[in-house]
Write a protein that holds these residues in place. Structure first.
Motif, mmCIF file in Angstrom:
data_model
loop_
_atom_site.group_PDB
_atom_site.id
_atom_site.type_symbol
_atom_site.label_atom_id
_atom_site.label_comp_id
_atom_site.label_asym_id
_atom_site.label_seq_id
_atom_site.Cartn_x
_atom_site.Cartn_y
_atom_site.Cartn_z
ATOM 1 N N ARG A 23 0.840 -1.211 0.000
ATOM 2 C CA ARG A 23 0.000 0.000 0.000
ATOM 3 C C ARG A 23 0.869 1.254 0.000
ATOM 4 N NH1 ARG A 23 -3.015 -3.313 3.375
ATOM 5 N NH2 ARG A 23 -2.087 -2.426 5.240
ATOM 6 N N ALA A 24 1.925 1.243 0.810
ATOM 7 C CA ALA A 24 2.836 2.390 0.867
ATOM 8 C C ALA A 24 3.531 2.590 -0.479
ATOM 9 C CB ALA A 24 3.867 2.188 1.976
ATOM 10 N N PHE A 25 3.905 1.495 -1.124
ATOM 11 C CA PHE A 25 4.560 1.558 -2.426
ATOM 12 C C PHE A 25 3.645 2.243 -3.440
ATOM 13 C CE2 PHE A 25 5.154 -0.265 -6.649
ATOM 14 C CZ PHE A 25 6.507 -0.076 -6.861
ATOM 15 N N HIS A 26 2.387 1.838 -3.485
ATOM 16 C CA HIS A 26 1.461 2.397 -4.470
ATOM 17 C C HIS A 26 1.056 3.831 -4.134
ATOM 18 C CE1 HIS A 26 1.211 -1.096 -6.968
ATOM 19 N NE2 HIS A 26 0.900 -1.854 -5.945
ATOM 20 N N ALA A 27 1.170 4.225 -2.885
ATOM 21 C CA ALA A 27 0.820 5.588 -2.486
ATOM 22 C C ALA A 27 1.981 6.562 -2.700
ATOM 23 C CB ALA A 27 0.389 5.611 -1.019
ATOM 24 N N GLU A 28 3.177 6.034 -2.852
ATOM 25 C CA GLU A 28 4.384 6.868 -2.971
ATOM 26 C C GLU A 28 4.622 7.281 -4.426
ATOM 27 O OE1 GLU A 28 7.045 9.188 -2.265
ATOM 28 O OE2 GLU A 28 6.577 8.054 -0.447
ATOM 29 N N TYR A 29 4.998 8.538 -4.621
ATOM 30 C CA TYR A 29 5.276 9.047 -5.969
ATOM 31 C C TYR A 29 6.769 9.104 -6.272
ATOM 32 C CZ TYR A 29 0.391 10.330 -6.273
ATOM 33 O OH TYR A 29 -0.974 10.279 -6.306
ATOM 34 N N ASP A 30 7.599 9.224 -5.266
ATOM 35 C CA ASP A 30 9.043 9.337 -5.442
ATOM 36 C C ASP A 30 9.620 7.963 -5.818
ATOM 37 O OD1 ASP A 30 11.832 9.472 -5.159
ATOM 38 O OD2 ASP A 30 11.721 10.817 -3.433
ATOM 39 N N PRO A 31 10.216 7.838 -7.008
ATOM 40 C CA PRO A 31 10.747 6.531 -7.446
ATOM 41 C C PRO A 31 11.805 5.954 -6.500
ATOM 42 C CG PRO A 31 10.800 8.115 -9.258
ATOM 43 C CD PRO A 31 10.400 8.866 -8.031
ATOM 44 N N ALA A 38 10.332 -1.376 -1.816
ATOM 45 C CA ALA A 38 10.434 -2.697 -2.454
ATOM 46 C C ALA A 38 11.650 -3.462 -1.931
ATOM 47 C CB ALA A 38 10.500 -2.539 -3.970
ATOM 48 N N ALA A 39 12.770 -2.772 -1.729
ATOM 49 C CA ALA A 39 13.973 -3.435 -1.210
ATOM 50 C C ALA A 39 13.740 -3.940 0.217
ATOM 51 C CB ALA A 39 15.158 -2.480 -1.254
ATOM 52 N N ASP A 40 13.095 -3.128 1.046
ATOM 53 C CA ASP A 40 12.778 -3.561 2.413
ATOM 54 C C ASP A 40 11.868 -4.785 2.390
ATOM 55 O OD1 ASP A 40 14.293 -1.488 3.423
ATOM 56 O OD2 ASP A 40 12.565 -0.209 3.909
ATOM 57 N N THR A 41 10.909 -4.777 1.468
ATOM 58 C CA THR A 41 9.980 -5.900 1.349
ATOM 59 C C THR A 41 10.703 -7.151 0.882
ATOM 60 O OG1 THR A 41 8.213 -4.337 0.824
ATOM 61 C CG2 THR A 41 7.819 -6.652 0.286
ATOM 62 N N ARG A 42 11.662 -6.982 -0.024
ATOM 63 C CA ARG A 42 12.461 -8.113 -0.496
ATOM 64 C C ARG A 42 13.182 -8.787 0.668
ATOM 65 N NH1 ARG A 42 17.788 -8.640 -1.540
ATOM 66 N NH2 ARG A 42 18.353 -10.321 -2.952
ATOM 67 N N HIS A 43 13.786 -7.980 1.522
ATOM 68 C CA HIS A 43 14.496 -8.537 2.689
ATOM 69 C C HIS A 43 13.521 -9.229 3.638
ATOM 70 C CE1 HIS A 43 18.332 -6.891 1.578
ATOM 71 N NE2 HIS A 43 17.801 -5.694 1.424
#
Length: 68
Positions: A23-31, A38-43
């Motif tokens: 949800r945070a990923f889709h709400a964020e505009y800064d690439p 995404a990197a935190d989620t990968r870990h």
């Protein structure tokens, strides 16, 4: 003979964190911030995957898009 895989068991709190990160990923505009999420989620996911599992950042990004 077909290859059988053991079902991946992820604890409920980790699944909730994954959903929150998505949800945070889709709400964020800064690439850059999106990549950081995404990197935190990968870990987070790799901690619960079998040893020597390969999971690229691109895989997580694709997963986020597919689950949109």
């Amino acid at each position: 003979m077909p290859i059988t895989r053991k079902a991946l068991e992820i604890p409920p709190d980790v699944a909730r964190q994954f959903a929150a990160n998505m949800r945070a990923f889709h709400a964020e505009y800064d690439p850059l911030k999106r990549d950081e999420i995404a990197a935190d989620t990968r870990h987070l996911i790799l901690e619960h995957m079998p040893k020597d599992t390969k999971l690229r950042l691109a895989d997580v990004l694709e997963l986020f898009e597919l689950m949109r």
